[in-house]
Write an enzyme that holds these catalytic residues in place. Structure first.
Site, short mmCIF file in Angstrom:
data_model
loop_
_atom_site.label_atom_id
_atom_site.label_comp_id
_atom_site.label_asym_id
_atom_site.label_seq_id
_atom_site.Cartn_x
_atom_site.Cartn_y
_atom_site.Cartn_z
N ASP A 71 -37.28 23.36 58.04
CA ASP A 71 -38.27 22.77 58.91
C ASP A 71 -38.16 23.32 60.49
OD1 ASP A 71 -35.97 21.56 59.33
OD2 ASP A 71 -36.69 19.40 59.14
N ASN A 140 -33.90 7.25 58.76
CA ASN A 140 -34.82 6.66 58.07
C ASN A 140 -34.97 7.22 56.55
OD1 ASN A 140 -36.20 8.85 58.23
ND2 ASN A 140 -38.05 8.09 59.58
N HIS A 142 -35.19 10.49 55.68
CA HIS A 142 -35.87 11.77 55.71
C HIS A 142 -35.09 12.86 55.34
CE1 HIS A 142 -35.82 12.59 60.50
NE2 HIS A 142 -34.85 13.31 59.76
N GLU A 147 -40.76 12.63 55.95
CA GLU A 147 -40.75 11.04 56.47
C GLU A 147 -41.10 10.12 55.42
OE1 GLU A 147 -39.29 10.71 59.24
OE2 GLU A 147 -40.00 11.40 60.89
#
Ligand code: GLP
Length: 241
Positions: A71, A140, A142, A147
């Site tokens: 990313d 979270n 990811h 996400e």
């Protein structure tokens, strides 16, 4: 489910880094022209340090390796010390003999992001897919910047970062306002198509999300949970601070 995963529980960050580096190093030794899927974040830094050390000792050769990173933030130039391209150059590429032209990170400055996403998917396909994918995990759940969502996004895509991610990553920026709100991330399909996956996590703060990801229900609300379905998954963690 019948699919097994390897679990590596390390006693400290050093041991975690050494074990993960051993797996990557074995991959490169067994297949010198490996396609490595690489990750940023604080967790893999120790792994990269160890790989550099072994390279300097003459035990590792990156000359035929190709890398594809997961990313990149949208809007950050590669000279920006918060860009993931900068991170990879600093923490690995500048210190080993990988050919810079064989290192790939999504272009966060692309004017046409859709074209950039397609280019990245095509690139991975042309390389024949990823041999070994290294992954960190966000608080979270990811992976890359995939996400929590109501669906698993298959291809490389632009993502709006969640407030929790912006907050978690603000520690690397001068102020939270400097954290980009968007990123380009490899999708779940490329990650799941990798021949081998190693998920790494460090610190007590990651205990709950790792448990959820590897033993909880498979759901796009916890993107890493899809990895339970991967046929060759290794989860390496150290929960001691
Ligand atoms: C960022 C990256 C992820 C990484 C995560 C966790 O959000 N995009 O790929 O896994 O941070 O980072 P850390 O290892 O610092 O906890």
């Amino acid at each position: 489910m019948g699919i097994e995963m390897n679990i590596i529980e390390a006693k400290d960050y050093k041991e975690l880094s050494r074990k993960v580096a051993s797996i990557i190093s074995a991959q490169i030794i067994l297949k010198p022209n490996s396609v490595l899927g690489l990750a940023t974040g604080s967790t893999p830094i120790g792994t990269y340090k160890q790989l550099i050390e072994w390279y300097k000792k003459g035990d590792l050769d990156f000359s035929k390796v190709t890398s594809v990173n997961l990313d990149e933030y949208c809007g950050l130039a590669i000279e920006n010390d918060q860009s993931y391209r900068y991170f990879m150059n600093q923490n690995l590429f500048n210190h080993v003999n990988i050919k810079m032209e064989n290192t790939n990170v999504p272009n966060g400055l692309a004017a046409d992001t859709e074209a950039e996403c397609n280019r990245y998917d095509q690139l991975i396909e042309n390389l024949g897919g990823i041999d070994l994918q290294l992954l960190g995990i966000g608080n979270n759940g990811h992976i890359g910047f995939n996400e929590p969502d109501v669906i698993f996004e298959k291809g490389t895509h632009v993502v709006e970062l969640k407030e929790t991610t912006i907050k978690a990553n603000a520690r690397f920026f001068e102020s939270i306002d400097d954290v980009p709100r968007k990123a380009i991330t490899m999708g779940i399909k490329s990650i799941m198509s990798a021949k081998k996956v190693i998920l790494v996590a460090n610190g007590s703060g990651k205990r709950d999300i790792i448990k959820k990801a590897i033993y909880g229900p498979v759901t796009p609300e916890v993107p890493a949970s899809i990895l339970q379905l991967h046929p060759d998954l290794t989860v390496a963690y150290c929960f001691n601070d």
